[in-house]
Design a protein around this motif. Sequence first.
Motif, PDB file in Angstrom:
ATOM      1  N   GLN A 133     -11.677   3.394   3.815  1.00 32.16           N
ATOM      2  CA  GLN A 133     -10.490   3.792   2.519  1.00 32.16           C
ATOM      3  C   GLN A 133     -10.185   2.518   1.778  1.00 32.16           C
ATOM      4  OE1 GLN A 133      -9.136   6.814   2.646  1.00 32.16           O
ATOM      5  NE2 GLN A 133     -10.284   6.968   4.088  1.00 32.16           N
ATOM      6  N   SER A 134     -10.452   1.506   1.577  1.00 34.24           N
ATOM      7  CA  SER A 134      -9.887   0.393   0.629  1.00 34.24           C
ATOM      8  C   SER A 134     -11.767   0.566  -0.352  1.00 34.24           C
ATOM      9  CB  SER A 134     -10.473  -0.866   0.827  1.00 34.24           C
ATOM     10  OG  SER A 134     -10.608  -1.658  -0.341  1.00 34.24           O
ATOM     11  N   ILE A 135     -12.691   1.072  -0.270  1.00 31.13           N
ATOM     12  CA  ILE A 135     -13.693   2.155  -0.948  1.00 31.13           C
ATOM     13  C   ILE A 135     -14.109   2.979  -1.570  1.00 31.13           C
ATOM     14  CG2 ILE A 135     -16.515   2.383  -0.615  1.00 31.13           C
ATOM     15  CD1 ILE A 135     -17.102   0.650   1.048  1.00 31.13           C
ATOM     16  N   GLY A 181      -0.454  -7.668  10.001  1.00 28.82           N
ATOM     17  CA  GLY A 181      -0.214  -6.410   8.946  1.00 28.82           C
ATOM     18  C   GLY A 181      -0.061  -5.216   8.893  1.00 28.82           C
ATOM     19  N   LYS A 182      -0.607  -5.141  10.244  1.00 29.36           N
ATOM     20  CA  LYS A 182      -0.936  -2.797  10.109  1.00 29.36           C
ATOM     21  C   LYS A 182       0.740  -2.589  10.695  1.00 29.36           C
ATOM     22  CE  LYS A 182      -5.527  -3.072  10.932  1.00 29.36           C
ATOM     23  NZ  LYS A 182      -6.914  -2.309  12.210  1.00 29.36           N
ATOM     24  N   LEU A 183       0.942  -3.707  11.968  1.00 26.22           N
ATOM     25  CA  LEU A 183       2.819  -2.898  11.999  1.00 26.22           C
ATOM     26  C   LEU A 183       3.428  -3.380  11.065  1.00 26.22           C
ATOM     27  CD1 LEU A 183       4.232  -2.670  14.631  1.00 26.22           C
ATOM     28  CD2 LEU A 183       4.471  -5.467  15.386  1.00 26.22           C
ATOM     29  N   LEU A 237      -6.992  -2.658  -3.020  1.00 28.24           N
ATOM     30  CA  LEU A 237      -7.300  -4.431  -1.879  1.00 28.24           C
ATOM     31  C   LEU A 237      -5.828  -4.418  -0.853  1.00 28.24           C
ATOM     32  CD1 LEU A 237      -6.992  -7.614  -2.725  1.00 28.24           C
ATOM     33  CD2 LEU A 237      -4.844  -7.400  -4.129  1.00 28.24           C
ATOM     34  N   GLY A 238      -5.097  -3.260  -1.036  1.00 24.94           N
ATOM     35  CA  GLY A 238      -4.556  -3.739   0.470  1.00 24.94           C
ATOM     36  C   GLY A 238      -5.132  -3.059   0.955  1.00 24.94           C
ATOM     37  N   LEU A 239      -5.900  -1.773   1.411  1.00 27.67           N
ATOM     38  CA  LEU A 239      -6.027  -1.756   3.177  1.00 27.67           C
ATOM     39  C   LEU A 239      -7.651  -2.382   3.060  1.00 27.67           C
ATOM     40  CD1 LEU A 239      -6.649   2.208   0.892  1.00 27.67           C
ATOM     41  CD2 LEU A 239      -5.518   1.678   3.832  1.00 27.67           C
ATOM     42  N   TYR A 240      -7.760  -3.518   2.133  1.00 25.70           N
ATOM     43  CA  TYR A 240      -9.567  -4.263   2.568  1.00 25.70           C
ATOM     44  C   TYR A 240      -8.210  -5.603   3.133  1.00 25.70           C
ATOM     45  CZ  TYR A 240     -13.096  -7.574   1.884  1.00 25.70           C
ATOM     46  OH  TYR A 240     -13.393  -9.101   2.317  1.00 25.70           O
ATOM     47  N   VAL A 283       0.744  -0.773  -0.081  1.00 26.03           N
ATOM     48  CA  VAL A 283      -0.566   0.221   0.306  1.00 26.03           C
ATOM     49  C   VAL A 283       1.311   1.312  -0.053  1.00 26.03           C
ATOM     50  CG1 VAL A 283      -2.529   0.822   1.572  1.00 26.03           C
ATOM     51  CG2 VAL A 283      -2.168  -1.040   1.066  1.00 26.03           C
ATOM     52  N   LEU A 284       1.535   1.226   1.001  1.00 29.29           N
ATOM     53  CA  LEU A 284       2.722   2.091   0.848  1.00 29.29           C
ATOM     54  C   LEU A 284       3.760   2.327  -0.193  1.00 29.29           C
ATOM     55  CD1 LEU A 284       4.246   4.131   2.826  1.00 29.29           C
ATOM     56  CD2 LEU A 284       6.086   2.325   2.999  1.00 29.29           C
ATOM     57  N   TYR A 285       4.170   1.847  -1.154  1.00 29.68           N
ATOM     58  CA  TYR A 285       4.785   2.395  -2.886  1.00 29.68           C
ATOM     59  C   TYR A 285       3.708   2.543  -3.264  1.00 29.68           C
ATOM     60  CZ  TYR A 285       9.069   1.547  -0.839  1.00 29.68           C
ATOM     61  OH  TYR A 285      10.702   1.282   0.010  1.00 29.68           O
ATOM     62  N   ASN A 286       2.814   1.989  -3.458  1.00 29.89           N
ATOM     63  CA  ASN A 286       1.735   2.659  -3.954  1.00 29.89           C
ATOM     64  C   ASN A 286       1.379   4.276  -4.123  1.00 29.89           C
ATOM     65  OD1 ASN A 286       0.824   0.756  -6.537  1.00 29.89           O
ATOM     66  ND2 ASN A 286       0.561  -0.583  -4.452  1.00 29.89           N
ATOM     67  N   LEU A 287       1.271   3.948  -2.937  1.00 28.95           N
ATOM     68  CA  LEU A 287       0.602   5.821  -2.187  1.00 28.95           C
ATOM     69  C   LEU A 287       1.491   6.089  -2.801  1.00 28.95           C
ATOM     70  CD1 LEU A 287      -1.072   4.942   1.146  1.00 28.95           C
ATOM     71  CD2 LEU A 287      -2.534   5.727  -0.921  1.00 28.95           C
ATOM     72  N   LYS A 288       2.883   5.790  -2.220  1.00 30.17           N
ATOM     73  CA  LYS A 288       3.857   7.170  -2.934  1.00 30.17           C
ATOM     74  C   LYS A 288       4.327   7.547  -4.646  1.00 30.17           C
ATOM     75  CE  LYS A 288       5.316   7.581   1.330  1.00 30.17           C
ATOM     76  NZ  LYS A 288       5.572   9.223   1.175  1.00 30.17           N
ATOM     77  N   ALA A 289       3.851   6.069  -4.913  1.00 35.97           N
ATOM     78  CA  ALA A 289       2.979   6.667  -6.728  1.00 35.97           C
ATOM     79  C   ALA A 289       2.095   6.987  -6.992  1.00 35.97           C
ATOM     80  CB  ALA A 289       3.290   5.260  -7.389  1.00 35.97           C
ATOM     81  N   ILE A 290       1.096   7.088  -6.483  1.00 31.60           N
ATOM     82  CA  ILE A 290      -0.454   7.887  -6.197  1.00 31.60           C
ATOM     83  C   ILE A 290       0.117   9.412  -6.345  1.00 31.60           C
ATOM     84  CG2 ILE A 290      -2.451   8.370  -5.677  1.00 31.60           C
ATOM     85  CD1 ILE A 290      -3.242   5.725  -5.326  1.00 31.60           C
TER      86      ILE A 290
END
Length: 581
Positions: A182-184, A373-375, A172-175, A142-149
């Motif tokens: 946030q996934s929605i 996963g969250k940690l 997908l990652g947030l789900y 999720v982190l690297y996708n968000l950085k890319a966005i």
Amino acid sequence: MRLPLSLFLCIFLCSFKVKAQSKLIVPYIKAWEVSDTSQTHEAEKTYSLLKSKRDVNEYHQIINQMYAYLKDNPDDRLWIRTTMFDVYGRIELGVWKSSEFAKGGPLLIKCIKIASKLKDDQLMAELYAQYAELSPYASSYVLYNLKAIELQKKIGVSHFVYVANRYYNVSLGLYLNEDYKQSINYGRKFLSFDSKEKNGTDPNLHILQIDIIGAAYFRLGNIDDSKYYYQKLLDTLIKKPHTELDNQQLWIAIAKGNIGRILALQNQEDKAIPLIKEHLETSLRLKSFNNVAIAENNLGNIYLKNKAYGKALNEFKNAYRYAIKSNLLKEKALASKGIADVFKVTKEIDSAFAYYALHQKYRDSLTENVNNGKLSAINASIAFDDMQDNLQEANNTISNQRLTRNFILIAIVLLTVISLLFYNRKMLQQKHLAETLARKQKLAEQEANQAKEQILSFTENIIEKENLIFNLQKQLADGYEQLNESLLRYTLVTDTEWEKFRLEFSKAYPDFLPSLQKVLPSISPAEERLATLLCLKLTTNQIANTLGISKDSVGRSKRRLKQRLSLGTESVLEDFICRLV
């Protein structure tokens, strides 16, 4: 002296081969040297050639010749593009198996470090996106996708390809991390992209995204919106069928099965059962065992609700068997609870307890997976920030070294340079200290949130145990009175457990106990315990079970505490306690 014909031909062929090999990589060098905003689209043309030809031998020739070329002509940008093409090709052509995807991680991290020196955000955005694609279940996904966005929006999404994919990946990652709202949000953004913006995107992602949103709404308890999206999924499949017949039939069955599950919750079992059975039969035929487990669990819940205990037990046992076969932890938890519920109402107490214990074990594993996963996501974020700090520090160091080397030649400004470097170093130290403090504060907030989750879990555990005791009291025969009394005597908060609880409670609500002690400086430990449990909004019965005392004792303790706090007759103790948070 004339050369022999054979030697002449050999030299001619060798020279031709060298010339042909150099021509092979010319278009790649030309595309990968581009540094303006057209660079992504130029590079994508080379990836398209790879996908269309799918020639493993040619791919190896290109890579080998490029690395050989770079030995004689070092160039950071070309090396990064070559490495990206190398990793992409290994995955696309199956040179790497899925278990080997992680090998590309260190290569791309090296590329990111080099790209940082180039100060090219567009190249960095591409690298972030490719790094995220290596493992959809990694903590950094999720982190690297968000950085890319973030970088794509900053530069302009028109300069990139597959922009919509980033939003699907984040959804997908947030789900998977149970951040359903946030996934929605990201999922709906993915669906809002038009066909032009989704050009080249896998059509299957559209189907998968609708399914994720429908499932997220269901997890949030919003079954009307969940039903809407599963109906949307069904309509999409009918309007534009899947190219593969088996996938078309399976996805239609999945959509109908989820609609059936929602209809069952709306007390429309007569409409729900045929849809769920279609889901089950199609999944069995196509050997989609995870969907078989889901359908069996849904049927089991309907039969249990309608008191058809034999049918319910059979469905839950089937669900459990297929959940084990497909290693689906969530469905194993649901099936074991269903079996336990059936045994409880049929008064097979030992079996009920055994399956409830099994259910609790699976639930704990699910919770642990989500928390891990969250940690891991938090650790990945910290690691990313550290990497960025190191890159910035490295860039600053390189810059300072160059400045120092140049200014050494100019003696007149030597003292000025030294002063500037000293000042810059102090500023960097202050910045690093500030960032370290910010990270510590972020970690402290995370610990507080985790403590709140543990306190909430503690509260829910008390309520579940109280409900279990209450139900068993109704159903157990007179011969089980001793068991009943032992359950009622079970206390969760011993002295040791109280200290652990008090520590977690203080992390979750750091201001509560100091505020309480300020209002009542002479408060006793017993009054502290009572106040914290009232703060969690537990009932008198729940407090009694937790502290191992009678309800009357709880009532007397509440009256004494109210008097000690000098509250009037019209004041409510619980309201006063809650206002201290």
